[in-house]
Design a protein around this motif. Structure first.
Motif, PDB file in Angstrom:
ATOM      1  N   ARG A 256      27.407   1.830 -10.399  1.00 13.84           N
ATOM      2  CA  ARG A 256      28.565   1.976 -11.316  1.00 13.84           C
ATOM      3  C   ARG A 256      29.512   0.781 -11.249  1.00 13.84           C
ATOM      4  NH1 ARG A 256      30.032   7.321 -12.276  1.00 13.84           N
ATOM      5  NH2 ARG A 256      31.205   6.464 -14.028  1.00 13.84           N
ATOM      6  N   ARG A 257      29.039  -0.371 -10.792  1.00 10.45           N
ATOM      7  CA  ARG A 257      29.921  -1.545 -10.725  1.00 10.45           C
ATOM      8  C   ARG A 257      29.125  -2.836 -10.832  1.00 10.45           C
ATOM      9  NH1 ARG A 257      31.573  -0.781  -4.340  1.00 10.45           N
ATOM     10  NH2 ARG A 257      30.072  -2.285  -3.576  1.00 10.45           N
ATOM     11  N   VAL A 258      29.792  -3.874 -11.390  1.00 14.83           N
ATOM     12  CA  VAL A 258      29.076  -5.149 -11.596  1.00 14.83           C
ATOM     13  C   VAL A 258      30.070  -6.294 -11.824  1.00 14.83           C
ATOM     14  CG1 VAL A 258      28.948  -4.907 -14.119  1.00 14.83           C
ATOM     15  CG2 VAL A 258      27.213  -6.259 -12.912  1.00 14.83           C
ATOM     16  N   VAL A 259      29.628  -7.499 -11.395  1.00 11.48           N
ATOM     17  CA  VAL A 259      30.275  -8.749 -11.828  1.00 11.48           C
ATOM     18  C   VAL A 259      29.158  -9.601 -12.426  1.00 11.48           C
ATOM     19  CG1 VAL A 259      31.448 -10.882 -11.145  1.00 11.48           C
ATOM     20  CG2 VAL A 259      32.085  -8.705 -10.059  1.00 11.48           C
ATOM     21  N   ALA A 260      29.386 -10.062 -13.660  1.00 12.06           N
ATOM     22  CA  ALA A 260      28.398 -10.936 -14.320  1.00 12.06           C
ATOM     23  C   ALA A 260      29.106 -12.227 -14.692  1.00 12.06           C
ATOM     24  CB  ALA A 260      27.861 -10.266 -15.574  1.00 12.06           C
ATOM     25  N   ALA A 261      28.387 -13.355 -14.558  1.00  8.11           N
ATOM     26  CA  ALA A 261      29.015 -14.646 -14.908  1.00  8.11           C
ATOM     27  C   ALA A 261      27.911 -15.658 -15.211  1.00  8.11           C
ATOM     28  CB  ALA A 261      29.890 -15.136 -13.751  1.00  8.11           C
ATOM     29  N   GLY A 262      28.355 -16.801 -15.807  1.00  9.69           N
ATOM     30  CA  GLY A 262      27.378 -17.855 -16.076  1.00  9.69           C
ATOM     31  C   GLY A 262      26.982 -18.561 -14.804  1.00  9.69           C
ATOM     32  N   THR A 263      27.900 -18.571 -13.803  1.00 13.52           N
ATOM     33  CA  THR A 263      27.584 -19.266 -12.543  1.00 13.52           C
ATOM     34  C   THR A 263      27.934 -18.377 -11.357  1.00 13.52           C
ATOM     35  OG1 THR A 263      29.820 -20.188 -12.376  1.00 13.52           O
ATOM     36  CG2 THR A 263      28.161 -21.519 -13.566  1.00 13.52           C
ATOM     37  N   LEU A 264      27.242 -18.609 -10.239  1.00 12.16           N
ATOM     38  CA  LEU A 264      27.492 -17.817  -9.028  1.00 12.16           C
ATOM     39  C   LEU A 264      28.897 -18.130  -8.502  1.00 12.16           C
ATOM     40  CD1 LEU A 264      26.060 -15.783  -7.258  1.00 12.16           C
ATOM     41  CD2 LEU A 264      25.125 -17.668  -5.885  1.00 12.16           C
ATOM     42  N   GLU A 265      29.315 -19.407  -8.651  1.00 12.90           N
ATOM     43  CA  GLU A 265      30.666 -19.781  -8.184  1.00 12.90           C
ATOM     44  C   GLU A 265      31.728 -18.933  -8.897  1.00 12.90           C
ATOM     45  OE1 GLU A 265      28.308 -21.662  -9.313  1.00 12.90           O
ATOM     46  OE2 GLU A 265      28.150 -23.596  -8.267  1.00 12.90           O
ATOM     47  N   MET A 266      31.550 -18.778 -10.212  1.00 11.17           N
ATOM     48  CA  MET A 266      32.522 -17.970 -10.988  1.00 11.17           C
ATOM     49  C   MET A 266      32.476 -16.515 -10.506  1.00 11.17           C
ATOM     50  SD  MET A 266      34.771 -17.821 -13.390  1.00 11.17           S
ATOM     51  CE  MET A 266      34.556 -19.324 -14.325  1.00 11.17           C
ATOM     52  N   ALA A 267      31.258 -15.993 -10.343  1.00 13.81           N
ATOM     53  CA  ALA A 267      31.121 -14.589  -9.919  1.00 13.81           C
ATOM     54  C   ALA A 267      31.811 -14.360  -8.578  1.00 13.81           C
ATOM     55  CB  ALA A 267      29.638 -14.225  -9.840  1.00 13.81           C
ATOM     56  N   TYR A 268      31.605 -15.270  -7.644  1.00 15.06           N
ATOM     57  CA  TYR A 268      32.211 -15.099  -6.308  1.00 15.06           C
ATOM     58  C   TYR A 268      33.740 -15.177  -6.364  1.00 15.06           C
ATOM     59  CZ  TYR A 268      27.716 -15.333  -3.822  1.00 15.06           C
ATOM     60  OH  TYR A 268      26.446 -15.060  -3.345  1.00 15.06           O
ATOM     61  N   GLN A 269      34.267 -16.039  -7.243  1.00 17.65           N
ATOM     62  CA  GLN A 269      35.744 -16.128  -7.344  1.00 17.65           C
ATOM     63  C   GLN A 269      36.315 -14.814  -7.868  1.00 17.65           C
ATOM     64  OE1 GLN A 269      37.250 -19.915  -9.168  1.00 17.65           O
ATOM     65  NE2 GLN A 269      35.102 -20.487  -8.960  1.00 17.65           N
ATOM     66  N   ILE A 270      35.567 -14.165  -8.759  1.00 15.74           N
ATOM     67  CA  ILE A 270      36.039 -12.864  -9.290  1.00 15.74           C
ATOM     68  C   ILE A 270      35.922 -11.796  -8.206  1.00 15.74           C
ATOM     69  CG2 ILE A 270      35.536 -11.043 -10.994  1.00 15.74           C
ATOM     70  CD1 ILE A 270      34.836 -13.312 -12.956  1.00 15.74           C
ATOM     71  N   VAL A 271      34.791 -11.796  -7.502  1.00 11.92           N
ATOM     72  CA  VAL A 271      34.589 -10.831  -6.393  1.00 11.92           C
ATOM     73  C   VAL A 271      35.774 -10.907  -5.423  1.00 11.92           C
ATOM     74  CG1 VAL A 271      33.206 -10.457  -4.301  1.00 11.92           C
ATOM     75  CG2 VAL A 271      32.070 -10.722  -6.526  1.00 11.92           C
ATOM     76  N   LYS A 272      36.227 -12.127  -5.157  1.00 14.21           N
ATOM     77  CA  LYS A 272      37.322 -12.339  -4.175  1.00 14.21           C
ATOM     78  C   LYS A 272      38.622 -11.666  -4.625  1.00 14.21           C
ATOM     79  CE  LYS A 272      39.189 -16.518  -2.351  1.00 14.21           C
ATOM     80  NZ  LYS A 272      39.832 -17.000  -3.465  1.00 14.21           N
ATOM     81  N   GLU A 273      38.819 -11.577  -5.934  1.00 13.97           N
ATOM     82  CA  GLU A 273      40.077 -11.006  -6.458  1.00 13.97           C
ATOM     83  C   GLU A 273      40.015  -9.485  -6.612  1.00 13.97           C
ATOM     84  OE1 GLU A 273      41.763 -14.621  -6.367  1.00 13.97           O
ATOM     85  OE2 GLU A 273      42.740 -12.695  -6.751  1.00 13.97           O
ATOM     86  N   LEU A 274      38.814  -8.928  -6.710  1.00 17.66           N
ATOM     87  CA  LEU A 274      38.706  -7.502  -7.069  1.00 17.66           C
ATOM     88  C   LEU A 274      38.926  -6.573  -5.880  1.00 17.66           C
ATOM     89  CD1 LEU A 274      35.599  -7.497  -9.470  1.00 17.66           C
ATOM     90  CD2 LEU A 274      38.044  -7.492 -10.077  1.00 17.66           C
ATOM     91  N   GLN A 275      39.657  -5.483  -6.163  1.00 19.14           N
ATOM     92  CA  GLN A 275      39.780  -4.382  -5.197  1.00 19.14           C
ATOM     93  C   GLN A 275      38.887  -3.256  -5.726  1.00 19.14           C
ATOM     94  OE1 GLN A 275      43.709  -3.828  -3.638  1.00 19.14           O
ATOM     95  NE2 GLN A 275      43.116  -5.814  -2.793  1.00 19.14           N
ATOM     96  N   PRO A 276      38.073  -2.632  -4.859  1.00 15.95           N
ATOM     97  CA  PRO A 276      37.089  -1.656  -5.351  1.00 15.95           C
ATOM     98  C   PRO A 276      37.712  -0.383  -5.902  1.00 15.95           C
ATOM     99  CG  PRO A 276      37.061  -1.763  -2.942  1.00 15.95           C
ATOM    100  CD  PRO A 276      38.007  -2.824  -3.403  1.00 15.95           C
ATOM    101  N   VAL A 277      37.073   0.162  -6.948  1.00 22.13           N
ATOM    102  CA  VAL A 277      37.425   1.488  -7.485  1.00 22.13           C
ATOM    103  C   VAL A 277      36.156   2.320  -7.320  1.00 22.13           C
ATOM    104  CG1 VAL A 277      38.308   2.769  -9.465  1.00 22.13           C
ATOM    105  CG2 VAL A 277      38.872   0.342  -9.213  1.00 22.13           C
ATOM    106  N   ALA A 278      36.228   3.350  -6.474  1.00 22.83           N
ATOM    107  CA  ALA A 278      35.000   4.071  -6.081  1.00 22.83           C
ATOM    108  C   ALA A 278      34.591   5.112  -7.120  1.00 22.83           C
ATOM    109  CB  ALA A 278      35.233   4.759  -4.741  1.00 22.83           C
ATOM    110  N   TYR A 279      33.368   5.002  -7.631  1.00 22.30           N
ATOM    111  CA  TYR A 279      32.800   5.974  -8.584  1.00 22.30           C
ATOM    112  C   TYR A 279      31.565   6.603  -7.955  1.00 22.30           C
ATOM    113  CZ  TYR A 279      35.617   4.386 -12.565  1.00 22.30           C
ATOM    114  OH  TYR A 279      36.650   4.110 -13.430  1.00 22.30           O
ATOM    115  N   GLU A 280      31.277   7.844  -8.358  1.00 21.46           N
ATOM    116  CA  GLU A 280      30.057   8.505  -7.895  1.00 21.46           C
ATOM    117  C   GLU A 280      28.840   7.759  -8.460  1.00 21.46           C
ATOM    118  OE1 GLU A 280      30.324  12.654  -8.713  1.00 21.46           O
ATOM    119  OE2 GLU A 280      28.169  12.950  -8.470  1.00 21.46           O
TER     120      GLU A 280
END
Ligand SMILES: O=P(O)(O)O[C@H]1[C@H](O)[C@@H](O)[C@H](O)[C@H](O)[C@@H]1O
Ligand SMILES: [Mg+2]
Ligand SMILES: [Mg+2]
Length: 294
Positions: A256-280
Motif C-alpha cells: 500500500r505504499r510506493v515512491v516512483a521516480a526517473g532516478t534512484l537519487e530522486m527517489a531516495y531524496q523523497i524517501v528521506k523526507e517521508l514519514q510513514p502512514v501505516a495501511y493494512e
C-alpha cells in the motif's frame, strides 16, 4: 526450446500483451461513453472510496475475456477483492486489474480515468497496460521490451535534484483526521525542500504513467493498492524509472505504499523526507484494522 507445437515463452507473453491491449481498449470505450451518464454510486472502505456499476461491469468483462482465452490464469481485481475475494499472489500467471482507476473522477465526470491491467508470472511483473480512456492514450510495457505510449517510446526524467522536481501524489480515500494530517505533513516537508511543485490528478496509475513519460519527476503515495501499481511498475521500469518502497527498499506490491521516480537519487531524496502512514496490507489476513488505515 519449445517444440514446433508449443509456443515459446516470448510468444506467449506477446499473446498475453495483445489480449490485454484488446480488452483494455474495449473497456476504455465503455468507460468513455459512461463518463457523463447517470451513475449508481456505492461506497467501500470510506465515504470517499467509491464504486459504480461501470467499475463492476468493466472488471467482469476483463476477467471473463482473459479467463476464456487463458483458463489456467488467476485474477486479482479491485472490485472482486472488495466483494471478498482473497488478494494473494501465487506463481501462477495472475492478472492484477483496476477496472477504473480514478473512480471518484469518473463519478464526477472528470475526464481523468484509466483502466490498468498488469500480469505477474511466478510473482514477477511481466507486462502492464494502462489506458487513459478520454485522452485515448495507451501505455504499454513488457519486461525487457521497453515502454510505449501510443507506440512512442517512453523515457523517464533524469532529474536528480528534489529542489528542481515536480511531484505527483494522491491523498486517497482515507478521511481519518490523523491520517489526513500525516499525508499533508509529508506534502509540507517536500514543499519546504523546496520542490518545484506537487500535483494531484486522482489516478495513481496515470500519475505513474506521467513518471514513465518523464513529464513529472516523481510520484509517491501511502494507501494505494497493488492493482494501482502492478501495470505501472513494468511501464515505469521499462521507461528507465524506478519504483521502490517508501522506506527505501525494493517495491513491495502489497504494502500500500510506493515512491516512483526517473532516478534512484530522486527517489531516495523523497524517501528521506517521508514519514510513514501505516495501511493494512492488500494481502493481510489478520484483523489489524483497529491499528492500521484501511
Ligand atoms: O479507487 P480507484 O481505482 O479510483 O483508485 C484510486 C484510489 O481510490 C485512491 O484512493 C488513490 O489515491 C488513487 O487515486 C487511486 O488511483
Ligand atoms: Mg485504483
Ligand atoms: Mg479502481
Amino acid at each position: 526450446m519449445a517444440g514446433s507445437g508449443e509456443r515459446s515463452r516470448d510468444e506467449l507473453l506477446e499473446e498475453y500483451l495483445k489480449a490485454a491491449v484488446q480488452v483494455t481498449l474495449e473497456a476504455g470505450q465503455i468507460i468513455r461513453e459512461a463518463l457523463t451518464s447517470e451513475k449508481r454510486v456505492q461506497t467501500k472502505s470510506s465515504a470517499a472510496d467509491l464504486v459504480t456499476e461501470t467499475d463492476q461491469l468493466v472488471e467482469n468483462l476483463i476477467i471473463s475475456t482473459l479467463s476464456n482465452k487463458f483458463p489456467s490464469h488467476r485474477f486479482i481485481g479491485e472490485e472482486s477483492v472488495a466483494a471478498g475475494e482473497k488478494c494473494i499472489l501465487t506463481d501462477d500467471p495472475t492478472w492484477i486489474i483496476d477496472p477504473i482507476d480514478g473512480t471518484c473522477n469518473f463519478v464526477h465526470g472528470t475526464p481523468v480515468v484509466a483502466v490498468s491491467i498488469g500480469l505477474s508470472v511466478k510473482k514477477e511483473l511481466e507486462l502492464g497496460v494502462i489506458y487513459s480512456c478520454v485522452e485515448e492514450k495507451l501505455y504499454t510495457g513488457r519486461k525487457g521490451h521497453g515502454a510505449f505510449c501510443n507506440g512512442q517510446k517512453l523515457q523517464a526524467s533524469t532529474q536528480t535534484d528534489l529542489s528542481k522536481a515536480l511531484i505527483l501524489t494522491e491523498l486517497g480515500s482515507i478521511r481519518d483526521p490523523v491520517a489526513v494530517k500525516m499525508l499533508f505533513n509529508n506534502m509540507e516537508r517536500l514543499l519546504k525542500v523546496p520542490a518545484h511543485g506537487i500535483r494531484i490528478v486522482g489516478s495513481a496509475a496515470l500519475d505513474l504513467c506521467h513518471v514513465a513519460a518523464g513529464d513529472v519527476d516523481a510520484f509517491y503515495q501511502f494507501g494505494l493498492h497493488c492493482w494501482d501499481m502492478a501495470a505501472a511498475a513494468v511501464i515505469v521500469g521499462e521507461a528507465g524509472g524506478i519504483m521502490i518502497d517508501t522506506a527505501g527498499g525494493p517495491l513491495d506490491l502489497m504494502s500500500r505504499r510506493v515512491v516512483a521516480a526517473g532516478t534512484l537519487e530522486m527517489a531516495y531524496q523523497i524517501v528521506k523526507e517521508l514519514q510513514p502512514v501505516a495501511y493494512e496490507r492488500d494481502d493481510s489476513t489478520e484483523d489489524t484494522s483497529h491499528s492500521l488505515c484501511k
